[in-house]
Design an enzyme around this catalytic site. Structure first.
Site, PDB file in Angstrom:
ATOM      1  N   GLY A   1     -13.659   2.673 -17.932  1.00 29.92           N
ATOM      2  CA  GLY A   1     -12.295   2.148 -17.321  1.00 29.92           C
ATOM      3  C   GLY A   1     -12.446   1.005 -16.271  1.00 29.92           C
ATOM      4  O   GLY A   1     -11.759   0.699 -15.383  1.00 29.92           O
ATOM      5  N   THR A   2     -13.332   0.054 -16.443  1.00 28.18           N
ATOM      6  CA  THR A   2     -13.665  -0.870 -15.323  1.00 28.18           C
ATOM      7  C   THR A   2     -13.874  -2.174 -16.106  1.00 28.18           C
ATOM      8  O   THR A   2     -14.701  -2.314 -17.016  1.00 28.18           O
ATOM      9  CB  THR A   2     -14.839  -0.582 -14.432  1.00 28.18           C
TER      10      THR A   2
ATOM     11  N   GLN B   1     -14.611   3.100  -7.925  1.00 30.17           N
ATOM     12  CA  GLN B   1     -14.078   1.836  -7.416  1.00 30.17           C
ATOM     13  C   GLN B   1     -12.651   1.983  -6.993  1.00 30.17           C
ATOM     14  O   GLN B   1     -11.949   1.172  -6.385  1.00 30.17           O
ATOM     15  CB  GLN B   1     -14.050   0.582  -8.157  1.00 30.17           C
TER      16      GLN B   1
ATOM     17  N   VAL C   1      -9.339   4.091  -5.278  1.00 34.28           N
ATOM     18  CA  VAL C   1      -8.993   4.536  -4.001  1.00 34.28           C
ATOM     19  C   VAL C   1      -7.847   5.634  -4.065  1.00 34.28           C
ATOM     20  O   VAL C   1      -7.293   5.828  -3.159  1.00 34.28           O
ATOM     21  CB  VAL C   1      -8.544   3.299  -3.176  1.00 34.28           C
TER      22      VAL C   1
ATOM     23  N   HIS D   1     -14.836   1.768  -2.574  1.00 35.29           N
ATOM     24  CA  HIS D   1     -14.075   0.834  -1.854  1.00 35.29           C
ATOM     25  C   HIS D   1     -12.895   1.713  -1.072  1.00 35.29           C
ATOM     26  O   HIS D   1     -11.911   1.332  -0.793  1.00 35.29           O
ATOM     27  CB  HIS D   1     -13.176   0.034  -3.134  1.00 35.29           C
TER      28      HIS D   1
ATOM     29  N   CYS E   1      -4.152   2.906  21.348  1.00 31.19           N
ATOM     30  CA  CYS E   1      -4.532   1.457  22.018  1.00 31.19           C
ATOM     31  C   CYS E   1      -3.579   0.462  21.917  1.00 31.19           C
ATOM     32  O   CYS E   1      -3.382  -0.728  21.875  1.00 31.19           O
ATOM     33  CB  CYS E   1      -5.733   0.826  21.449  1.00 31.19           C
TER      34      CYS E   1
ATOM     35  N   TYR F   1       0.878  -1.247  -0.023  1.00 30.82           N
ATOM     36  CA  TYR F   1       0.222  -0.100  -0.016  1.00 30.82           C
ATOM     37  C   TYR F   1       0.863   1.187  -0.070  1.00 30.82           C
ATOM     38  O   TYR F   1       0.583   2.157  -0.583  1.00 30.82           O
ATOM     39  CB  TYR F   1      -1.106  -0.073   1.233  1.00 30.82           C
TER      40      TYR F   1
HETATM   41  C1  BV8 Z   1     -18.016  -8.345  -0.573  1.00 23.02           C
HETATM   42  C2  BV8 Z   1      -9.925  -1.648  -2.661  1.00 23.02           C
HETATM   43  C3  BV8 Z   1     -19.644  -9.056   0.891  1.00 23.02           C
HETATM   44  C4  BV8 Z   1      -8.513  -2.412  -2.132  1.00 23.02           C
HETATM   45  C5  BV8 Z   1     -10.991  -3.284  -4.211  1.00 23.02           C
HETATM   46  C6  BV8 Z   1     -15.179 -15.058  -1.972  1.00 23.02           C
HETATM   47  C7  BV8 Z   1     -15.186 -14.475  -0.965  1.00 23.02           C
HETATM   48  C8  BV8 Z   1     -15.595 -13.217  -0.683  1.00 23.02           C
HETATM   49  C9  BV8 Z   1     -15.921 -12.542  -1.422  1.00 23.02           C
HETATM   50  C10 BV8 Z   1     -16.171 -12.848  -2.835  1.00 23.02           C
HETATM   51  C11 BV8 Z   1     -15.618 -14.253  -3.218  1.00 23.02           C
HETATM   52  N1  BV8 Z   1     -15.884 -14.499  -4.335  1.00 23.02           N
HETATM   53  C12 BV8 Z   1     -16.412 -13.264  -5.041  1.00 23.02           C
HETATM   54  C13 BV8 Z   1     -16.630 -12.374  -4.064  1.00 23.02           C
HETATM   55  C14 BV8 Z   1     -16.886 -11.060  -4.005  1.00 23.02           C
HETATM   56  C15 BV8 Z   1     -15.638 -10.260  -4.545  1.00 23.02           C
HETATM   57  C16 BV8 Z   1     -15.307  -9.974  -5.824  1.00 23.02           C
HETATM   58  O1  BV8 Z   1     -16.339  -9.491  -6.496  1.00 23.02           O
HETATM   59  N2  BV8 Z   1     -14.160 -10.793  -6.142  1.00 23.02           N
HETATM   60  C17 BV8 Z   1     -13.883 -10.844  -7.545  1.00 23.02           C
HETATM   61  C18 BV8 Z   1     -12.507 -10.704  -7.637  1.00 23.02           C
HETATM   62  C19 BV8 Z   1     -14.548 -12.016  -8.424  1.00 23.02           C
HETATM   63  N3  BV8 Z   1     -16.105  -8.776  -3.660  1.00 23.02           N
HETATM   64  C20 BV8 Z   1     -15.779  -8.531  -2.638  1.00 23.02           C
HETATM   65  O2  BV8 Z   1     -15.225  -9.265  -1.733  1.00 23.02           O
HETATM   66  C21 BV8 Z   1     -16.412  -7.358  -2.078  1.00 23.02           C
HETATM   67  N4  BV8 Z   1     -17.007  -7.279  -0.657  1.00 23.02           N
HETATM   68  O3  BV8 Z   1     -18.465  -8.843  -1.733  1.00 23.02           O
HETATM   69  O4  BV8 Z   1     -18.643  -8.303   0.728  1.00 23.02           O
HETATM   70  C22 BV8 Z   1     -19.077 -10.268   1.500  1.00 23.02           C
HETATM   71  C23 BV8 Z   1     -18.581 -10.232   2.711  1.00 23.02           C
HETATM   72  C24 BV8 Z   1     -18.072 -11.411   3.479  1.00 23.02           C
HETATM   73  C25 BV8 Z   1     -18.057 -12.868   2.441  1.00 23.02           C
HETATM   74  C26 BV8 Z   1     -18.608 -12.412   1.331  1.00 23.02           C
HETATM   75  C27 BV8 Z   1     -18.969 -11.541   0.494  1.00 23.02           C
HETATM   76  C28 BV8 Z   1     -15.406  -6.274  -1.936  1.00 23.02           C
HETATM   77  C29 BV8 Z   1     -14.676  -5.799  -3.114  1.00 23.02           C
HETATM   78  C30 BV8 Z   1     -13.693  -4.579  -2.888  1.00 23.02           C
HETATM   79  C31 BV8 Z   1     -12.266  -5.272  -3.039  1.00 23.02           C
HETATM   80  N5  BV8 Z   1     -11.471  -3.937  -2.890  1.00 23.02           N
HETATM   81  N6  BV8 Z   1     -10.111  -2.370  -4.026  1.00 23.02           N
HETATM   82  C32 BV8 Z   1      -7.521  -1.952  -3.305  1.00 23.02           C
HETATM   83  O5  BV8 Z   1      -7.410  -1.244  -3.977  1.00 23.02           O
HETATM   84  O6  BV8 Z   1      -6.371  -2.675  -2.489  1.00 23.02           O
HETATM   85  S1  BV8 Z   1     -11.563  -3.758  -5.630  1.00 23.02           S
HETATM   86  C33 BV8 Z   1     -10.389  -3.659  -6.707  1.00 23.02           C
HETATM   87  O7  BV8 Z   1     -10.752  -3.880  -7.965  1.00 23.02           O
HETATM   88  C34 BV8 Z   1      -9.981  -2.097  -6.909  1.00 23.02           C
HETATM   89  O8  BV8 Z   1     -11.046  -1.465  -6.358  1.00 23.02           O
HETATM   90  C35 BV8 Z   1     -10.616  -1.943  -8.605  1.00 23.02           C
HETATM   91  O9  BV8 Z   1     -10.880  -0.816  -9.003  1.00 23.02           O
HETATM   92  C36 BV8 Z   1     -11.420  -3.185  -8.672  1.00 23.02           C
HETATM   93  C37 BV8 Z   1     -12.207  -3.633  -9.711  1.00 23.02           C
HETATM   94  O10 BV8 Z   1     -11.177  -3.608 -10.878  1.00 23.02           O
HETATM   95  P1  BV8 Z   1     -11.187  -2.497 -12.118  1.00 23.02           P
HETATM   96  O11 BV8 Z   1     -11.342  -1.065 -11.339  1.00 23.02           O
HETATM   97  O12 BV8 Z   1     -12.197  -2.781 -12.921  1.00 23.02           O
HETATM   98  O13 BV8 Z   1      -9.829  -2.688 -12.451  1.00 23.02           O
HETATM   99  P2  BV8 Z   1      -9.206  -3.730 -13.533  1.00 23.02           P
HETATM  100  O14 BV8 Z   1      -7.675  -3.746 -13.373  1.00 23.02           O
HETATM  101  O15 BV8 Z   1      -9.968  -4.960 -13.181  1.00 23.02           O
HETATM  102  O16 BV8 Z   1      -9.551  -3.173 -14.849  1.00 23.02           O
HETATM  103  C38 BV8 Z   1      -9.335  -1.997 -15.520  1.00 23.02           C
HETATM  104  C39 BV8 Z   1     -10.058  -1.867 -16.867  1.00 23.02           C
HETATM  105  O17 BV8 Z   1      -9.603  -0.399 -17.368  1.00 23.02           O
HETATM  106  C40 BV8 Z   1      -9.847  -2.935 -17.980  1.00 23.02           C
HETATM  107  O18 BV8 Z   1     -11.185  -3.208 -18.567  1.00 23.02           O
HETATM  108  C41 BV8 Z   1      -9.273  -2.093 -18.956  1.00 23.02           C
HETATM  109  O19 BV8 Z   1      -9.392  -2.733 -20.400  1.00 23.02           O
HETATM  110  C42 BV8 Z   1      -9.367  -0.734 -18.775  1.00 23.02           C
HETATM  111  N7  BV8 Z   1      -8.646   0.114 -19.082  1.00 23.02           N
HETATM  112  C43 BV8 Z   1      -7.204   0.290 -19.335  1.00 23.02           C
HETATM  113  N8  BV8 Z   1      -6.635   1.210 -19.650  1.00 23.02           N
HETATM  114  C44 BV8 Z   1      -7.702   2.169 -19.776  1.00 23.02           C
HETATM  115  C45 BV8 Z   1      -8.966   1.345 -19.408  1.00 23.02           C
HETATM  116  N9  BV8 Z   1      -9.949   2.142 -19.537  1.00 23.02           N
HETATM  117  C46 BV8 Z   1      -9.889   3.334 -20.218  1.00 23.02           C
HETATM  118  N10 BV8 Z   1      -8.931   4.134 -20.474  1.00 23.02           N
HETATM  119  C47 BV8 Z   1      -7.696   3.506 -20.172  1.00 23.02           C
HETATM  120  N11 BV8 Z   1      -6.580   4.373 -20.685  1.00 23.02           N
HETATM  121 ZN    ZN Z   2      -6.441   1.750  18.432  1.00 18.14          ZN
END
Ligand code: BV8
Ligand code: ZN
Length: 248
Positions: free
Chosen positions: A188-189, A103, A105, A121, A151, A69
């Site tokens: 961009g997602t 999404q 941060v 997020h 703490c 981070y």
């Molecule tokens: C939840 C912060 C309820 C941290 C992020 C098993 C157990 C638990 C949960 C799950 C599970 N299986 C699935 C899940 C749900 C899980 C999930 O969705 N997993 C995915 C991987 C399948 N979700 C969660 O866990 C969420 N919480 O469900 O809680 C729960 C509670 C307990 C138990 C069960 C459920 C929490 C999700 C949040 C995670 N935190 N970020 C950090 O940043 O370190 S997510 C992370 O991915 C970022 O925020 C990021 O933004 C996000 C999504 O990715 P994208 O933004 O789309 O980025 P990516 O690289 O993927 O894509 C980029 C895109 O840009 C591409 O399409 C590319 O073509 C395009 N691009 C590139 N260049 C350009 C462009 N576009 C335009 N212009 C350009 N120049």
């Molecule tokens: Zn504390």
């Protein structure tokens, strides 16, 4: 129906719209030099973000997660908003209401000057004690994992990790904005992370006009009214130019 170029006739979609939602992912910050999640990212390419962005990874190796981070904060501190972020700020001069649901941060929408930003997020710039939840803003100079002065607990990044719930008030605001908007612009997602990725599909199910901006196709592309195939830094300024012209 989806067109692929900015010259496409999307005027009817935008003509009478008052409220636009811009839903963004890591791609909007790519042209600012902030690596996306699923692209080769230098020294961290060997780990999958899902392996680092969760509480178990932090508890089992706080130093390694903290360093990841710190590395990302370092990149973001040196990054500047790009023309895509600024085009989104411009939308506030064209539409009565503009909501940014991000999404990301990295805080770049806020730095660019957008006023209604919902950070689903969390933020790299917020931290809190894992034990007593006291919030902290830390200088970049921190070496090693800092501990809470009141703490002694570990201080964690103020982001939402995989397996953690999204901040409910922010989620509700994002859902309300999606339900009431006229246009839903998804930029961009990869549309793979839930529940955030539900929002563009919710917009579609409510009959909103959905426009996607992404150089690559995603699960949303086939269903979007328009898929603008290209980088946000190029496509968004063109879109705003077109809107300014047609909505005079
Ligand atoms: C939840 C912060 C309820 C941290 C992020 C098993 C157990 C638990 C949960 C799950 C599970 N299986 C699935 C899940 C749900 C899980 C999930 O969705 N997993 C995915 C991987 C399948 N979700 C969660 O866990 C969420 N919480 O469900 O809680 C729960 C509670 C307990 C138990 C069960 C459920 C929490 C999700 C949040 C995670 N935190 N970020 C950090 O940043 O370190 S997510 C992370 O991915 C970022 O925020 C990021 O933004 C996000 C999504 O990715 P994208 O933004 O789309 O980025 P990516 O690289 O993927 O894509 C980029 C895109 O840009 C591409 O399409 C590319 O073509 C395009 N691009 C590139 N260049 C350009 C462009 N576009 C335009 N212009 C350009 N120049
Ligand atoms: Zn504390």
């Amino acid at each position: 129906m989806s067109n692929t170029g900015p010259e496409s006739e999307y005027e009817p979609l935008f003509q009478n719209a008052n409220h636009i939602v811009v839903f963004t992912g890591a791609g909007i910050s790519a042209e600012s030099g902030v690596p996306t999640f699923r692209s080769p990212d230098g020294i961290w390419a060997k780990f999958k973000p899902e392996e680092l962005a969760n509480i178990n990874a932090f508890m089992s190796n706080p130093e390694r997660v903290w360093e990841w981070y710190q590395h990302r904060r370092d990149i973001v501190e040196k990054a500047e908003p790009n023309s895509g972020h600024y085009a989104i700020v411009e939308l506030e001069r064209i539409f009565d209401r503009v909501d940014i649901i991000t999404q990301n941060v990295d805080g770049l929408h806020i730095r660019a000057g957008s006023t209604h930003v919902y950070e689903l997020h969390g933020s790299l710039h917020a931290h809190r004690c894992l034990n007593c939840s006291t919030p902290y803003t830390l200088s970049l100079k921190e070496q090693g994992v800092p501990h809470c002065p009141s703490c002694g607990g570990l201080i964690r990044p103020g982001v939402v990790w995989f397996g953690e719930d999204l901040p409910s008030a922010i989620w509700q605001q994002a859902e309300e904005a999606t339900r009431s908007c006229d246009i839903f612009l998804s930029v961009g997602t990869s549309t793979v992370v839930y529940p955030a990725a539900q929002l563009p599909f919710l917009a579609l199910s409510l009959g909103k006009h959905v426009v996607e901006v992404n150089p690559e196709p995603t699960d949303l592309s086939r269903q979007a009214n328009i898929a603008l195939r290209g980088p946000a830094g190029e496509m968004l300024p063109k879109l705003v130019e077109e809107l300014r012209r047609t909505r005079k």
